[in-house]
Design a protein around this motif. Structure first.
Motif, PDB file in Angstrom:
ATOM      1  N   LYS A  60     -16.111 -19.505   0.255  1.00 20.12           N
ATOM      2  CA  LYS A  60     -17.106 -19.992   1.216  1.00 20.12           C
ATOM      3  C   LYS A  60     -17.426 -18.958   2.301  1.00 20.12           C
ATOM      4  O   LYS A  60     -18.586 -18.741   2.639  1.00 20.12           O
ATOM      5  N   LYS A  61     -16.387 -18.296   2.841  1.00 21.39           N
ATOM      6  CA  LYS A  61     -16.602 -17.405   3.981  1.00 21.39           C
ATOM      7  C   LYS A  61     -16.320 -15.935   3.697  1.00 21.39           C
ATOM      8  O   LYS A  61     -16.409 -15.101   4.605  1.00 21.39           O
ATOM      9  N   HIS A  62     -15.961 -15.589   2.479  1.00 18.18           N
ATOM     10  CA  HIS A  62     -15.611 -14.205   2.170  1.00 18.18           C
ATOM     11  C   HIS A  62     -15.621 -13.986   0.651  1.00 18.18           C
ATOM     12  O   HIS A  62     -15.778 -14.929  -0.112  1.00 18.18           O
ATOM     13  N   ILE A  63     -15.416 -12.741   0.266  1.00 23.64           N
ATOM     14  CA  ILE A  63     -15.132 -12.419  -1.125  1.00 23.64           C
ATOM     15  C   ILE A  63     -13.639 -12.151  -1.184  1.00 23.64           C
ATOM     16  O   ILE A  63     -13.097 -11.402  -0.363  1.00 23.64           O
ATOM     17  N   GLY A  64     -12.979 -12.782  -2.125  1.00 26.53           N
ATOM     18  CA  GLY A  64     -11.541 -12.632  -2.252  1.00 26.53           C
ATOM     19  C   GLY A  64     -11.176 -11.779  -3.453  1.00 26.53           C
ATOM     20  O   GLY A  64     -11.765 -11.914  -4.524  1.00 26.53           O
ATOM     21  N   VAL A  65     -10.222 -10.898  -3.241  1.00 28.93           N
ATOM     22  CA  VAL A  65      -9.659 -10.073  -4.311  1.00 28.93           C
ATOM     23  C   VAL A  65      -8.242 -10.570  -4.525  1.00 28.93           C
ATOM     24  O   VAL A  65      -7.462 -10.659  -3.577  1.00 28.93           O
ATOM     25  N   TYR A  66      -7.932 -10.891  -5.785  1.00 31.31           N
ATOM     26  CA  TYR A  66      -6.639 -11.466  -6.133  1.00 31.31           C
ATOM     27  C   TYR A  66      -5.963 -10.571  -7.165  1.00 31.31           C
ATOM     28  O   TYR A  66      -6.355 -10.560  -8.324  1.00 31.31           O
ATOM     29  N   PRO A  67      -4.949  -9.813  -6.749  1.00 31.21           N
ATOM     30  CA  PRO A  67      -4.271  -8.906  -7.677  1.00 31.21           C
ATOM     31  C   PRO A  67      -3.122  -9.554  -8.455  1.00 31.21           C
ATOM     32  O   PRO A  67      -2.343  -8.848  -9.091  1.00 31.21           O
ATOM     33  N   PHE A  68      -3.031 -10.876  -8.412  1.00 33.56           N
ATOM     34  CA  PHE A  68      -2.011 -11.613  -9.166  1.00 33.56           C
ATOM     35  C   PHE A  68      -0.606 -11.123  -8.864  1.00 33.56           C
ATOM     36  O   PHE A  68       0.266 -11.117  -9.721  1.00 33.56           O
ATOM     37  N   SER A  69      -0.395 -10.730  -7.625  1.00 33.09           N
ATOM     38  CA  SER A  69       0.905 -10.253  -7.171  1.00 33.09           C
ATOM     39  C   SER A  69       0.955 -10.373  -5.660  1.00 33.09           C
ATOM     40  O   SER A  69       0.028  -9.952  -4.967  1.00 33.09           O
ATOM     41  N   GLY A  70       2.035 -10.918  -5.172  1.00 35.61           N
ATOM     42  CA  GLY A  70       2.224 -10.986  -3.738  1.00 35.61           C
ATOM     43  C   GLY A  70       2.650  -9.670  -3.122  1.00 35.61           C
ATOM     44  O   GLY A  70       2.603  -9.505  -1.909  1.00 35.61           O
ATOM     45  N   HIS A  71       3.039  -8.718  -3.958  1.00 37.64           N
ATOM     46  CA  HIS A  71       3.538  -7.441  -3.462  1.00 37.64           C
ATOM     47  C   HIS A  71       2.466  -6.358  -3.393  1.00 37.64           C
ATOM     48  O   HIS A  71       2.561  -5.451  -2.579  1.00 37.64           O
ATOM     49  N   VAL A  72       1.463  -6.445  -4.237  1.00 32.46           N
ATOM     50  CA  VAL A  72       0.453  -5.390  -4.319  1.00 32.46           C
ATOM     51  C   VAL A  72      -0.277  -5.174  -2.993  1.00 32.46           C
ATOM     52  O   VAL A  72      -0.419  -4.032  -2.561  1.00 32.46           O
ATOM     53  N   PRO A  73      -0.744  -6.209  -2.300  1.00 28.70           N
ATOM     54  CA  PRO A  73      -1.428  -5.934  -1.023  1.00 28.70           C
ATOM     55  C   PRO A  73      -0.565  -5.166  -0.023  1.00 28.70           C
ATOM     56  O   PRO A  73      -1.055  -4.245   0.631  1.00 28.70           O
ATOM     57  N   ASP A  74       0.696  -5.499   0.074  1.00 28.68           N
ATOM     58  CA  ASP A  74       1.577  -4.767   0.980  1.00 28.68           C
ATOM     59  C   ASP A  74       1.789  -3.332   0.519  1.00 28.68           C
ATOM     60  O   ASP A  74       1.903  -2.420   1.338  1.00 28.68           O
ATOM     61  N   THR A  75       1.833  -3.127  -0.785  1.00 30.27           N
ATOM     62  CA  THR A  75       2.029  -1.786  -1.342  1.00 30.27           C
ATOM     63  C   THR A  75       0.918  -0.842  -0.916  1.00 30.27           C
ATOM     64  O   THR A  75       1.164   0.337  -0.673  1.00 30.27           O
ATOM     65  N   VAL A  76      -0.300  -1.352  -0.830  1.00 33.30           N
ATOM     66  CA  VAL A  76      -1.451  -0.517  -0.475  1.00 33.30           C
ATOM     67  C   VAL A  76      -1.991  -0.845   0.918  1.00 33.30           C
ATOM     68  O   VAL A  76      -3.114  -0.498   1.250  1.00 33.30           O
ATOM     69  N   GLY A  77      -1.188  -1.490   1.722  1.00 35.94           N
ATOM     70  CA  GLY A  77      -1.605  -1.958   3.042  1.00 35.94           C
ATOM     71  C   GLY A  77      -2.241  -0.904   3.926  1.00 35.94           C
ATOM     72  O   GLY A  77      -3.161  -1.206   4.682  1.00 35.94           O
ATOM     73  N   ALA A  78      -1.786   0.335   3.831  1.00 34.75           N
ATOM     74  CA  ALA A  78      -2.361   1.396   4.662  1.00 34.75           C
ATOM     75  C   ALA A  78      -3.842   1.603   4.357  1.00 34.75           C
ATOM     76  O   ALA A  78      -4.612   2.005   5.229  1.00 34.75           O
ATOM     77  N   LEU A  79      -4.264   1.302   3.128  1.00 36.01           N
ATOM     78  CA  LEU A  79      -5.668   1.454   2.737  1.00 36.01           C
ATOM     79  C   LEU A  79      -6.492   0.207   3.043  1.00 36.01           C
ATOM     80  O   LEU A  79      -7.702   0.198   2.822  1.00 36.01           O
ATOM     81  N   LEU A  80      -5.838  -0.836   3.530  1.00 37.72           N
ATOM     82  CA  LEU A  80      -6.525  -2.094   3.825  1.00 37.72           C
ATOM     83  C   LEU A  80      -6.713  -2.322   5.318  1.00 37.72           C
ATOM     84  O   LEU A  80      -7.045  -3.422   5.743  1.00 37.72           O
TER      85      LEU A  80
END
Length: 125
Positions: A60-80
Motif C-alpha cells: 500500500k505505501k511502498h515497494i517491498g523487497v523480500y530476500p526470504f532471509s532474515g539475515h540478508v538485509p543485515d548482511t548488506v545493511g551498509a548499502l541500505l
C-alpha cells in the motif's frame, strides 16, 4: 508468461519499471540462465536452484523487497543506508529506488545462503 511477468503486467508503469529493475539486476547478478520465475509463500519470486531468491511487490505505501532471509538485509545493511529495512524486508519508493549495488549485494548474499545453508546457521551465531 511466468508469475513475475503476470504480476508486473497489472502494475502502474512507475511501479512496474521499479520492480522489473530489481528482478533484472538480481537475475543478472546470479546469472539469468540459473534463475527462473516462480512463487514462494504465495508471492511471485525469482528462483535460484528451485529456492526463492527474491520477491519484489507493491504494498500500500511502498515497494517491498523480500530476500526470504532474515539475515540478508543485515548482511548488506551498509548499502541500505537511507532505506527502511528490517528482518526480511527492505522498503523503497519508485522515486527513490535501491541502488544497483544494493540489489546485487542482496542477490549475492541470498545466493550464498542457498549454495551453502551453513552460511545462514553461522549468521545466527
Amino acid at each position: 508468461m511466468g508469475t513475475i511477468d503476470d504480476y508486473v503486467a497489472g502494475l502502474d508503469p512507475a511501479d512496474r519499471a521499479a520492480i522489473e529493475r530489481v528482478y533484472r539486476i538480481a537475475a543478472e547478478t546470479v546469472g539469468a540462465d540459473e534463475t527462473a520465475q516462480g512463487t514462494s509463500y504465495g508471492m511471485p519470486a525469482l528462483l535460484y536452484r528451485d529456492k526463492a531468491l527474491i520477491s519484489v511487490m507493491r504494498a500500500k505505501k511502498h515497494i517491498g523487497v523480500y530476500p526470504f532471509s532474515g539475515h540478508v538485509p543485515d548482511t548488506v545493511g551498509a548499502l541500505l543506508d537511507g532505506y527502511d529495512y528490517e528482518k526480511g524486508t527492505i522498503r523503497f519508493q519508485p522515486e527513490h529506488p535501491l541502488t544497483d549495488a544494493a540489489i546485487a549485494a542482496l542477490a549475492d548474499a541470498r545466493r550464498a545462503e542457498i549454495d551453502d545453508p551453513s552460511v545462514r546457521r553461522r549468521a545466527r551465531g
